[in-house]
Design an enzyme around this catalytic site. Structure first.
Site, short mmCIF file in Angstrom:
data_model
loop_
_atom_site.label_atom_id
_atom_site.label_comp_id
_atom_site.label_asym_id
_atom_site.label_seq_id
_atom_site.Cartn_x
_atom_site.Cartn_y
_atom_site.Cartn_z
CB THR A 18 -0.91 0.01 1.25
OG1 THR A 18 -1.50 1.31 1.40
CG2 THR A 18 -0.14 -0.29 2.53
CG ASP A 19 -0.99 5.13 -0.78
OD1 ASP A 19 -1.54 4.48 0.13
OD2 ASP A 19 -1.54 6.12 -1.31
CD GLU A 20 -2.92 3.88 4.87
OE1 GLU A 20 -2.59 3.70 6.05
OE2 GLU A 20 -4.11 4.02 4.51
CE1 TYR A 70 -3.60 -2.26 6.03
CE2 TYR A 70 -3.17 0.07 5.59
CZ TYR A 70 -3.44 -1.22 5.13
OH TYR A 70 -3.51 -1.46 3.78
CE LYS A 83 -0.72 -4.38 3.02
NZ LYS A 83 -1.21 -5.64 2.42
P1 NAD Z 1 -10.64 -6.16 2.77
O1 NAD Z 1 -10.57 -5.98 4.25
O2 NAD Z 1 -11.88 -5.78 2.04
O3 NAD Z 1 -10.33 -7.69 2.41
C1 NAD Z 1 -9.39 -8.47 3.11
C2 NAD Z 1 -9.72 -9.94 2.85
O4 NAD Z 1 -8.70 -10.72 3.48
C3 NAD Z 1 -11.06 -10.39 3.44
O5 NAD Z 1 -11.77 -11.17 2.52
C4 NAD Z 1 -10.65 -11.22 4.66
O6 NAD Z 1 -11.58 -12.25 4.97
C5 NAD Z 1 -9.32 -11.79 4.20
N1 NAD Z 1 -8.44 -12.18 5.30
C6 NAD Z 1 -8.14 -11.46 6.41
N2 NAD Z 1 -7.31 -12.17 7.21
C7 NAD Z 1 -7.06 -13.34 6.57
C8 NAD Z 1 -6.25 -14.47 6.87
N3 NAD Z 1 -5.52 -14.55 8.00
N4 NAD Z 1 -6.22 -15.49 5.98
C9 NAD Z 1 -6.94 -15.44 4.83
N5 NAD Z 1 -7.74 -14.40 4.51
C10 NAD Z 1 -7.79 -13.36 5.38
O7 NAD Z 1 -9.37 -5.39 2.19
P2 NAD Z 1 -9.17 -4.68 0.76
O8 NAD Z 1 -9.51 -3.26 0.88
O9 NAD Z 1 -9.77 -5.52 -0.29
O10 NAD Z 1 -7.56 -4.76 0.66
C11 NAD Z 1 -6.94 -5.89 0.07
C12 NAD Z 1 -5.44 -5.70 0.11
O11 NAD Z 1 -5.09 -4.53 -0.62
C13 NAD Z 1 -4.87 -5.52 1.51
O12 NAD Z 1 -3.64 -6.20 1.56
C14 NAD Z 1 -4.66 -4.02 1.62
O13 NAD Z 1 -3.60 -3.73 2.50
C15 NAD Z 1 -4.31 -3.66 0.19
N6 NAD Z 1 -4.64 -2.29 -0.25
C16 NAD Z 1 -5.89 -1.80 -0.09
C17 NAD Z 1 -6.20 -0.55 -0.59
C18 NAD Z 1 -7.59 0.04 -0.44
O14 NAD Z 1 -7.80 1.20 -0.75
N7 NAD Z 1 -8.58 -0.71 0.00
C19 NAD Z 1 -5.21 0.21 -1.24
C20 NAD Z 1 -3.93 -0.32 -1.38
C21 NAD Z 1 -3.66 -1.59 -0.89
O1 DAU Z 2 -3.99 4.45 0.82
C1 DAU Z 2 -4.32 3.10 0.76
C2 DAU Z 2 -5.11 2.70 2.00
O2 DAU Z 2 -6.40 3.29 1.85
C3 DAU Z 2 -5.22 1.20 2.17
O3 DAU Z 2 -3.94 0.68 2.39
C4 DAU Z 2 -6.15 0.85 3.34
O4 DAU Z 2 -6.35 -0.55 3.41
C5 DAU Z 2 -7.50 1.52 3.10
O5 DAU Z 2 -8.34 1.28 4.21
C6 DAU Z 2 -7.33 3.02 2.89
O6 DAU Z 2 -6.89 3.66 4.11
P1 DAU Z 2 -7.48 5.08 4.59
O7 DAU Z 2 -7.27 5.19 6.05
O8 DAU Z 2 -6.99 6.17 3.73
O9 DAU Z 2 -9.06 4.84 4.23
P2 DAU Z 2 -10.40 5.20 5.05
O10 DAU Z 2 -11.53 4.96 4.11
O11 DAU Z 2 -10.44 4.53 6.37
O12 DAU Z 2 -10.26 6.75 5.28
C7 DAU Z 2 -10.12 7.67 4.21
C8 DAU Z 2 -9.97 9.06 4.80
O13 DAU Z 2 -11.21 9.44 5.38
C9 DAU Z 2 -8.96 9.15 5.91
O14 DAU Z 2 -8.31 10.41 5.87
C10 DAU Z 2 -9.78 9.05 7.19
C11 DAU Z 2 -11.08 9.73 6.78
N1 DAU Z 2 -12.30 9.22 7.45
C12 DAU Z 2 -12.54 7.89 7.41
C13 DAU Z 2 -13.67 7.37 8.00
C14 DAU Z 2 -13.93 5.87 7.99
C15 DAU Z 2 -13.20 10.12 8.05
O15 DAU Z 2 -12.96 11.34 8.04
N2 DAU Z 2 -14.32 9.59 8.61
C16 DAU Z 2 -14.60 8.26 8.62
O16 DAU Z 2 -15.63 7.85 9.21
#
Ligand code: NAD
Ligand code: DAU
Length: 352
Positions: free
Chosen positions: A135-137, A160, A164
């Site tokens: 992730t970019d985080e 988190y 990662k």
């Molecule tokens: P999500 O929480 O929607 O999905 C995670 C999945 O992993 C779920 O289906 C969960 O059941 C499964 N899981 C959790 N623990 C497990 C384990 N121990 N064994 C097997 N399965 C397990 O997450 P997402 O938003 O789809 O993110 C997927 C990946 O992409 C993550 O690695 C996250 O760090 C990365 N990522 C997410 C974003 C974003 O914006 N959502 C951006 C960049 C990277």
């Molecule tokens: O940048 C990639 C990441 O983006 C992924 O690695 C993570 O898995 C994914 O969850 C996401 O992280 P963020 O923390 O950026 O996403 P989130 O949707 O939780 O929050 C987006 C922004 O909104 C953040 O600045 C926090 C803010 N926020 C979030 C929630 C849930 C609020 O202000 N209110 C809220 O209730």
């Protein structure tokens, strides 16, 4: 034919990726290994559950014996590791599971792939690849200017992002030490169908529809760089199929928005198209997230230059498509909010 182990394929991005790959390639076989934690939802995969090229296995990426057996049974040549605890707020209140899943889980997967793939002379087959979805985080937070490049020092702030980063560096270490054929992706914030409604966009849509407060952390001027989920899937596909071994890629499309801009876009659309009583009076500024990163912004030059990737969906188009999807699929959200989505798994996959 590529035989891919996709982990975490019942989550938001993983399920979109499986659907994307099965649609794009005829000659492919995918095993989805997912523990079905709170964010895993097999209803996301209803459209492919009877596809002969797809198998679901309920299991944990920390389960070495299970994964070794899966490698023996299916002879995977590619692994795409999405499985993770993914929500920053949960990591602040309960960090342990993030270390266990994100770091120990990735370590287990790496070891199983190494055991299955590495030859006696320490070389690797031509066609194998381990892709870690990072992730970019991992880069931490930006000031008002500049972008994250692949060379930006890693500086995570939440449990988190720290977990990662640990996983990301472990995968790199398997390349540096064993020459394991890996790639690492670092993508910005995704949005689109099937995102669990704890994340900003689906949470705000759901709260608007139920006339609940829209919680904005702090001043709401934090910036995220939003990418439509299919464009992330497209990038992972391109890296898996044609990137040079060992490379890390940033993925993002220069779509920076403040959180308040995102929330106001959603309010406007819902007010005009669904419910005129929804409005900015629902916005409620609440206590800021601890350690809140101020700004993320990706420089995607490397993936554009090396692989010709570009995002196909503009933010303006993608956000409307996304809001529309949640409005047209209200039962998906209701199922999650009521907890019924868990029962679906129990009924569908009983005894498997
Ligand atoms: P999500 O929480 O929607 O999905 C995670 C999945 O992993 C779920 O289906 C969960 O059941 C499964 N899981 C959790 N623990 C497990 C384990 N121990 N064994 C097997 N399965 C397990 O997450 P997402 O938003 O789809 O993110 C997927 C990946 O992409 C993550 O690695 C996250 O760090 C990365 N990522 C997410 C974003 C974003 O914006 N959502 C951006 C960049 C990277
Ligand atoms: O940048 C990639 C990441 O983006 C992924 O690695 C993570 O898995 C994914 O969850 C996401 O992280 P963020 O923390 O950026 O996403 P989130 O949707 O939780 O929050 C987006 C922004 O909104 C953040 O600045 C926090 C803010 N926020 C979030 C929630 C849930 C609020 O202000 N209110 C809220 O209730």
């Amino acid at each position: 034919m590529n035989r891919i182990l996709v982990t975490g394929g019942a989550g938001f991005i993983g399920s979109n990726f499986i659907i994307y790959m099965l649609k794009k390639y005829n000659d492919i076989f995918i095993v989805n290994l997912d523990a079905i934690t709170y964010s895993g939802n097999l209803k996301n995969l209803k459209s492919v559950e009877n596809d002969e090229r797809y198998v679901f296995v309920k299991g944990d990426i920390r389960d070495k014996e299970l994964i070794n057996n899966l490698f023996k049974q299916y002879d995977f040549n590619q692994v795409v590791n999405f499985a993770a605890e993914s929500h920053v707020d949960r990591s602040i209140t309960g960090p342990d599971i993030f270390v266990e899943t994100n770091i120990l889980g990735t370590s287990t997967l790496l070891n199983c792939a190494k055991e299955a793939w590495e030859k006696e002379d320490d070389s690797w087959p031509e066609n194998v690849r381990f892709l870690q979805v990072s992730t970019d985080e991992v880069y931490g937070s930006l000031g008002p200017d500049g972008f994250f490049t692949e060379d930006t020092p890693l500086d995570p702030h939440s449990p988190y992002s720290a977990s990662k980063t640990g996983a990301d560096l472990l995968v790199k270490a398997y390349f540096d030490t064993y020459k394991m054929p890996i790639n690492i992706t670092r993508c910005s914030n995704n949005y689109g169908p099937y995102q669990f409604p704890e994340k900003l966009i689906p949470l705000v849509i759901n709260n608007c529809l139920n006339h609940r407060d829209l919680p904005i952390y702090g001043d709401g001027l934090q910036v995220r760089d939003w990418l439509y989920v299919d464009d992330h899937c497209k990038a992972i596909d391109m890296i898996l199929m044609s990137a040079k071994v060992g490379e890390t890629y940033n993925i993002g499309g220069h779509n920076e928005r403040t959180n308040l801009q995102i929330v106001n876009t959603i309010i406007d659309y819902i007010q005009k198209n669904e419910d005129e009583t929804v409005g900015s009076h629902l916005i409620k500024h609440v206590e800021d997230r601890k350690g809140h990163d101020r700004r993320y912004g990706i420089d995607p030059t490397k993936i554009k230059d090396d692989l010709g990737w570009y995002p196909e969906t503009s933010f303006e188009e993608g956000i409307i498509k996304t809001i529309r999807w949640y409005l047209d699929n209200k039962e998906w959200m209701e199922d999650i909010v009521s907890g019924d989505y868990v029962k679906y798994y129990e009924e569908q996959y009983k005894g498997r």
